[in-house]
Design a protein around this motif. Structure first.
Motif, PDB file in Angstrom:
ATOM      1  N   ARG A 286       0.583  -1.142   0.035  1.00 30.31           N
ATOM      2  CA  ARG A 286       0.215  -0.075  -0.028  1.00 30.31           C
ATOM      3  C   ARG A 286       0.899   1.221  -0.064  1.00 30.31           C
ATOM      4  O   ARG A 286       0.566   2.209  -0.936  1.00 30.31           O
ATOM      5  N   LEU A 287       2.039   1.279   0.891  1.00 29.38           N
ATOM      6  CA  LEU A 287       2.902   2.621   0.915  1.00 29.38           C
ATOM      7  C   LEU A 287       4.050   2.565   0.139  1.00 29.38           C
ATOM      8  O   LEU A 287       4.400   3.917  -0.080  1.00 29.38           O
ATOM      9  N   GLN A 288       4.351   1.581  -0.412  1.00 26.39           N
ATOM     10  CA  GLN A 288       5.640   1.449  -1.323  1.00 26.39           C
ATOM     11  C   GLN A 288       6.761   2.254  -0.764  1.00 26.39           C
ATOM     12  O   GLN A 288       7.229   3.285  -1.313  1.00 26.39           O
ATOM     13  N   PRO A 289       7.275   1.858   0.437  1.00 26.63           N
ATOM     14  CA  PRO A 289       8.378   2.766   0.844  1.00 26.63           C
ATOM     15  C   PRO A 289       9.707   2.407   0.340  1.00 26.63           C
ATOM     16  O   PRO A 289       9.904   1.488  -0.588  1.00 26.63           O
ATOM     17  N   GLU A 290      10.441   3.440   0.278  1.00 32.48           N
ATOM     18  CA  GLU A 290      11.625   3.393  -0.375  1.00 32.48           C
ATOM     19  C   GLU A 290      12.652   2.384  -0.183  1.00 32.48           C
ATOM     20  O   GLU A 290      13.268   1.552  -1.186  1.00 32.48           O
ATOM     21  N   ASN A 291      12.569   1.846   1.099  1.00 35.46           N
ATOM     22  CA  ASN A 291      13.595   0.612   1.546  1.00 35.46           C
ATOM     23  C   ASN A 291      12.440  -0.440   2.032  1.00 35.46           C
ATOM     24  O   ASN A 291      12.249  -0.433   3.414  1.00 35.46           O
ATOM     25  N   PRO A 292      11.826  -1.240   1.308  1.00 37.72           N
ATOM     26  CA  PRO A 292      11.106  -2.501   1.904  1.00 37.72           C
ATOM     27  C   PRO A 292      11.548  -3.315   2.960  1.00 37.72           C
ATOM     28  O   PRO A 292      10.830  -3.524   3.869  1.00 37.72           O
ATOM     29  N   LEU A 293      12.737  -3.579   2.844  1.00 38.06           N
ATOM     30  CA  LEU A 293      13.359  -4.535   4.020  1.00 38.06           C
ATOM     31  C   LEU A 293      13.491  -3.823   5.192  1.00 38.06           C
ATOM     32  O   LEU A 293      13.230  -4.220   6.291  1.00 38.06           O
ATOM     33  N   GLU A 294      13.927  -2.590   5.065  1.00 34.74           N
ATOM     34  CA  GLU A 294      14.054  -1.620   6.339  1.00 34.74           C
ATOM     35  C   GLU A 294      12.615  -1.387   6.923  1.00 34.74           C
ATOM     36  O   GLU A 294      12.508  -1.392   8.155  1.00 34.74           O
ATOM     37  N   PHE A 295      11.559  -1.136   6.086  1.00 37.48           N
ATOM     38  CA  PHE A 295      10.283  -0.923   6.608  1.00 37.48           C
ATOM     39  C   PHE A 295       9.735  -2.383   7.237  1.00 37.48           C
ATOM     40  O   PHE A 295       9.194  -2.193   8.344  1.00 37.48           O
ATOM     41  N   LEU A 296      10.156  -3.519   6.575  1.00 37.84           N
ATOM     42  CA  LEU A 296       9.763  -4.676   7.244  1.00 37.84           C
ATOM     43  C   LEU A 296      10.142  -4.888   8.679  1.00 37.84           C
ATOM     44  O   LEU A 296       9.533  -5.262   9.404  1.00 37.84           O
ATOM     45  N   SER A 297      11.704  -4.532   8.622  1.00 38.57           N
ATOM     46  CA  SER A 297      12.266  -4.805  10.011  1.00 38.57           C
ATOM     47  C   SER A 297      11.531  -3.759  10.892  1.00 38.57           C
ATOM     48  O   SER A 297      11.430  -4.305  12.213  1.00 38.57           O
ATOM     49  N   ALA A 298      11.296  -2.665  10.616  1.00 37.48           N
ATOM     50  CA  ALA A 298      10.870  -1.739  11.707  1.00 37.48           C
ATOM     51  C   ALA A 298       9.571  -1.960  12.124  1.00 37.48           C
ATOM     52  O   ALA A 298       9.252  -2.025  13.198  1.00 37.48           O
ATOM     53  N   ASN A 299       8.782  -2.422  11.173  1.00 37.64           N
ATOM     54  CA  ASN A 299       7.425  -2.763  11.578  1.00 37.64           C
ATOM     55  C   ASN A 299       7.035  -3.913  12.271  1.00 37.64           C
ATOM     56  O   ASN A 299       6.216  -4.220  13.032  1.00 37.64           O
ATOM     57  N   ILE A 300       7.906  -4.964  12.033  1.00 38.17           N
ATOM     58  CA  ILE A 300       7.726  -6.340  12.879  1.00 38.17           C
ATOM     59  C   ILE A 300       8.365  -6.231  14.146  1.00 38.17           C
ATOM     60  O   ILE A 300       7.682  -6.359  15.038  1.00 38.17           O
ATOM     61  N   CYS A 301       9.388  -5.257  14.258  1.00 37.87           N
ATOM     62  CA  CYS A 301       9.853  -4.927  15.755  1.00 37.87           C
ATOM     63  C   CYS A 301       8.851  -4.199  16.522  1.00 37.87           C
ATOM     64  O   CYS A 301       8.638  -4.285  17.736  1.00 37.87           O
ATOM     65  N   THR A 302       8.123  -3.140  15.903  1.00 33.04           N
ATOM     66  CA  THR A 302       6.947  -2.360  16.392  1.00 33.04           C
ATOM     67  C   THR A 302       6.103  -3.237  16.827  1.00 33.04           C
ATOM     68  O   THR A 302       5.521  -2.951  18.034  1.00 33.04           O
ATOM     69  N   SER A 303       5.741  -4.341  15.951  1.00 30.58           N
ATOM     70  CA  SER A 303       4.584  -5.126  16.126  1.00 30.58           C
ATOM     71  C   SER A 303       4.791  -5.957  17.401  1.00 30.58           C
ATOM     72  O   SER A 303       4.074  -5.994  18.243  1.00 30.58           O
ATOM     73  N   LEU A 304       5.928  -6.410  17.648  1.00 24.50           N
ATOM     74  CA  LEU A 304       6.580  -7.119  18.659  1.00 24.50           C
ATOM     75  C   LEU A 304       6.615  -6.535  19.985  1.00 24.50           C
ATOM     76  O   LEU A 304       6.001  -6.752  20.910  1.00 24.50           O
ATOM     77  N   CYS A 305       7.007  -5.177  19.904  1.00 26.00           N
ATOM     78  CA  CYS A 305       7.018  -4.265  21.113  1.00 26.00           C
ATOM     79  C   CYS A 305       5.611  -4.074  21.681  1.00 26.00           C
ATOM     80  O   CYS A 305       5.223  -4.177  22.699  1.00 26.00           O
ATOM     81  N   LEU A 306       4.662  -3.702  20.747  1.00 22.99           N
ATOM     82  CA  LEU A 306       3.253  -3.562  21.064  1.00 22.99           C
ATOM     83  C   LEU A 306       2.657  -4.635  21.761  1.00 22.99           C
ATOM     84  O   LEU A 306       1.947  -4.381  22.599  1.00 22.99           O
ATOM     85  N   GLN A 307       2.934  -5.762  21.220  1.00 26.31           N
ATOM     86  CA  GLN A 307       2.307  -7.069  21.692  1.00 26.31           C
ATOM     87  C   GLN A 307       2.823  -7.213  23.045  1.00 26.31           C
ATOM     88  O   GLN A 307       2.096  -7.526  23.805  1.00 26.31           O
TER      89      GLN A 307
END
Length: 93
Positions: free
Chosen positions: A35-56
């Motif tokens: 949906r967002l088409q970030p410039e660096n998808p791998l970095e985005f993936l890493s940051a968002n997975i970490c955020t998800s884990l922290c939120l959980q």
């Protein structure tokens, strides 16, 4: 039309990932990447997975605190009721 037999070890691994929410978490982040088409998808993936884990972890911690607070509220309500009854007995003497 022929079907490939399911590799049991792959299916076991898929079930393991699904059971622990890995597939769901990855699917959500990948959909967000699409949906967002970030410039660096791998970095985005890493940051968002970490955020998800922290939120959980935060949610689990807060749920435990809420459960503890509810137990304390229940204990205090019982104590309050006991003290009210004691006061009523004292006032009637």
């Amino acid at each position: 039309m022929s079907f490939k037999p399911i590799d049991e070890s792959k299916e076991d691994f898929r079930l393991y990932l699904a059971k622990h929410g890995v597939l769901d978490a990855l699917t959500k982040v990948i959909a967000k990447i699409q949906r967002l088409q970030p410039e660096n998808p791998l970095e985005f993936l890493s940051a968002n997975i970490c955020t998800s884990l922290c939120l959980q972890e935060t949610i689990k911690d807060l749920e435990m605190k809420i459960a503890d607070a509810n137990q304390e509220i229940h204990r205090l309500q019982k104590e309050n009721e006991r003290l009210k009854q004691q006061q009523m007995r004292f006032n009637h003497k």
